[in-house]
Design a protein around this motif. Structure first.
Motif, PDB file in Angstrom:
ATOM      1  N   ILE A  25      98.857 102.030   5.885  1.00 48.75           N
ATOM      2  CA  ILE A  25      97.761 102.133   4.903  1.00 48.75           C
ATOM      3  C   ILE A  25      96.506 101.381   5.354  1.00 48.75           C
ATOM      4  N   PRO A  26      96.620 100.094   5.787  1.00 43.99           N
ATOM      5  CA  PRO A  26      95.390  99.421   6.251  1.00 43.99           C
ATOM      6  C   PRO A  26      94.724 100.119   7.434  1.00 43.99           C
ATOM      7  N   ILE A  27      95.526 100.701   8.344  1.00 46.86           N
ATOM      8  CA  ILE A  27      94.938 101.409   9.480  1.00 46.86           C
ATOM      9  C   ILE A  27      94.231 102.675   9.015  1.00 46.86           C
ATOM     10  N   THR A  41     103.038  99.019  -5.847  1.00 52.02           N
ATOM     11  CA  THR A  41     101.735  98.366  -6.024  1.00 52.02           C
ATOM     12  C   THR A  41     100.915  98.431  -4.742  1.00 52.02           C
ATOM     13  N   ILE A  42     101.579  98.201  -3.607  1.00 49.18           N
ATOM     14  CA  ILE A  42     100.908  98.257  -2.308  1.00 49.18           C
ATOM     15  C   ILE A  42     100.402  99.675  -2.039  1.00 49.18           C
ATOM     16  N   LEU A  43     101.277 100.668  -2.294  1.00 56.04           N
ATOM     17  CA  LEU A  43     100.894 102.063  -2.086  1.00 56.04           C
ATOM     18  C   LEU A  43      99.738 102.463  -2.993  1.00 56.04           C
ATOM     19  N   LEU A  44      99.806 102.049  -4.248  1.00 58.20           N
ATOM     20  CA  LEU A  44      98.757 102.382  -5.210  1.00 58.20           C
ATOM     21  C   LEU A  44      97.424 101.779  -4.792  1.00 58.20           C
ATOM     22  N   ALA A  45      97.459 100.532  -4.330  1.00 54.19           N
ATOM     23  CA  ALA A  45      96.229  99.864  -3.875  1.00 54.19           C
ATOM     24  C   ALA A  45      95.664 100.577  -2.649  1.00 54.19           C
ATOM     25  N   GLY A  46      96.556 100.953  -1.740  1.00 54.75           N
ATOM     26  CA  GLY A  46      96.117 101.629  -0.521  1.00 54.75           C
ATOM     27  C   GLY A  46      95.508 102.992  -0.803  1.00 54.75           C
ATOM     28  N   TYR A  47      96.178 103.776  -1.622  1.00 49.98           N
ATOM     29  CA  TYR A  47      95.665 105.115  -1.935  1.00 49.98           C
ATOM     30  C   TYR A  47      94.379 105.044  -2.759  1.00 49.98           C
ATOM     31  N   TYR A  96      97.808 109.325  -8.342  1.00 52.09           N
ATOM     32  CA  TYR A  96      98.568 109.716  -9.534  1.00 52.09           C
ATOM     33  C   TYR A  96     100.075 109.610  -9.296  1.00 52.09           C
ATOM     34  N   THR A  97     100.557 110.153  -8.160  1.00 51.58           N
ATOM     35  CA  THR A  97     101.994 110.118  -7.884  1.00 51.58           C
ATOM     36  C   THR A  97     102.484 108.683  -7.693  1.00 51.58           C
ATOM     37  N   SER A  98     101.660 107.852  -7.042  1.00 52.14           N
ATOM     38  CA  SER A  98     102.039 106.443  -6.841  1.00 52.14           C
ATOM     39  C   SER A  98     102.068 105.689  -8.174  1.00 52.14           C
ATOM     40  N   PHE A  99     101.088 105.983  -9.035  1.00 49.08           N
ATOM     41  CA  PHE A  99     101.048 105.336 -10.343  1.00 49.08           C
ATOM     42  C   PHE A  99     102.237 105.762 -11.200  1.00 49.08           C
ATOM     43  N   THR A 100     102.641 107.031 -11.061  1.00 48.07           N
ATOM     44  CA  THR A 100     103.811 107.530 -11.797  1.00 48.07           C
ATOM     45  C   THR A 100     105.069 106.782 -11.362  1.00 48.07           C
ATOM     46  N   ASP A 101     105.240 106.618 -10.034  1.00 46.94           N
ATOM     47  CA  ASP A 101     106.396 105.870  -9.521  1.00 46.94           C
ATOM     48  C   ASP A 101     106.355 104.415  -9.987  1.00 46.94           C
ATOM     49  N   TYR A 102     105.148 103.840  -9.965  1.00 50.27           N
ATOM     50  CA  TYR A 102     104.968 102.447 -10.397  1.00 50.27           C
ATOM     51  C   TYR A 102     105.355 102.289 -11.873  1.00 50.27           C
TER      52      TYR A 102
END
Length: 282
Positions: free
Chosen positions: A184-186, A244-250, A224-230
């Motif tokens: 994600i950072p890359i 949380t990491i995925l949501l922040a990255g996306y 949206y999909t990351s927030f749903t999983d969260y």
């Protein structure tokens, strides 16, 4: 065992089965699973499907019109951005393949990586043409064109093939896992060189407007999909660190993709204004 969706389709096609009953059963299952989760899953699958051709408009910009226009597009694209993006796709696909993750979870990256590789090769070729390192294609026979193209792309092709062999066959799994953490950072950093190049050129005509809009929509879907999983894990009182990491990255990716789209809109308006001013002065 067949997919539930395939089973439902087969039942709907069966003339001896009540369509209304099947649809009611399907709706009951959707409500039991959760409408949000079902929508997220469908959007994720849709994203993978659309990814199979989402970079084609950008590829077309490097293949159609005059050779000079192709060179202009190639010079406007950032090889740093494209290379980082492609590396990320390769690492992500390799990591998921090694861990036997379903293709639907990483198919998006795999397909985008292939399209990015094609764009990189085209950019390298037309930059070589612009630098006078290879002959222009206009007026050449098909065999001479093929020979010229392959000759100029020997180095980038070798790098790509070597990278694929290394990450899929030679690299230790712990190295792939570590690079996957940096995915994600890359991917976020990959956006900055192109943003910088657009700002320097004061134009984004070299970028496909369709691709820019699709990137924003794709980022929105991933948010949206990351927030749903969260939300699902939070309700079940499970750890939400990964989500949380995925949501922040996306979310960050959405912001940067929006900046690229914004540059395209703003610079396009400025370009039209300059043309109108020139016509008025005439």
């Amino acid at each position: 065992m067949a997919s539930p969706i395939i089973m439902i389709i087969k039942l709907l096609l069966d003339p001896d089965v009540s369509k209304k009953v099947i649809l009611q059963m399907a709706w009951s299952q959707v409500k039991a699973i959760g409408i949000g989760k079902v929508v997220a899953a469908l959007l994720g699958a849709l994203t993978v499907g659309v990814s199979s051709f989402i970079r084609i408009p950008q590829i077309r910009k490097l293949l159609i019109n005059s050779e000079q226009e192709r060179i202009s597009v190639a010079n406007g694209l950032s090889l740093s951005s494209l290379s980082l993006d492609t590396l990320n796709s390769l690492v992500h696909a390799s990591f998921n393949y090694q861990n036997k993750i379903p293709f639907i979870q990483y198919g998006e990256s795999f397909l985008l990586g292939i399209q990015n590789a094609i764009i990189i090769l085209l950019v390298n070729f037309y930059r070589s043409v612009d630098a006078g390192e290879v002959d222009k294609l206009e007026g050449l026979s098909c065999s001479d064109k093929l020979s010229t193209i392959l000759g100029s792309l020997a180095k980038p092709l070798a790098v790509m093939i070597g990278s694929v062999i290394f990450f899929t066959k030679l690299a230790p799994s712990n190295v792939i896992a570590f690079l996957e953490i940096l995915n994600i950072p890359i991917s976020i950093l990959a956006k900055f060189p192109q943003i910088k190049a657009n700002y320097k050129l004061k134009t984004a005509k070299h970028l496909s407007g369709v691709v820019l809009k699709a990137n924003v929509v794709g980022s929105l879907i991933r948010v949206y999909t990351s927030f749903t999983d969260y939300s699902t894990k939070k309700q079940r009182k499970k750890s939400t660190t990964d989500e949380t990491i995925l949501l922040a990255g996306y979310t960050t990716s959405l912001i940067l993709n929006s900046i690229l789209l914004g540059q395209s809109i703003v610079y396009d308006k400025l370009g039209k204004k300059e043309v109108e001013d020139e016509k008025k002065n005439e």
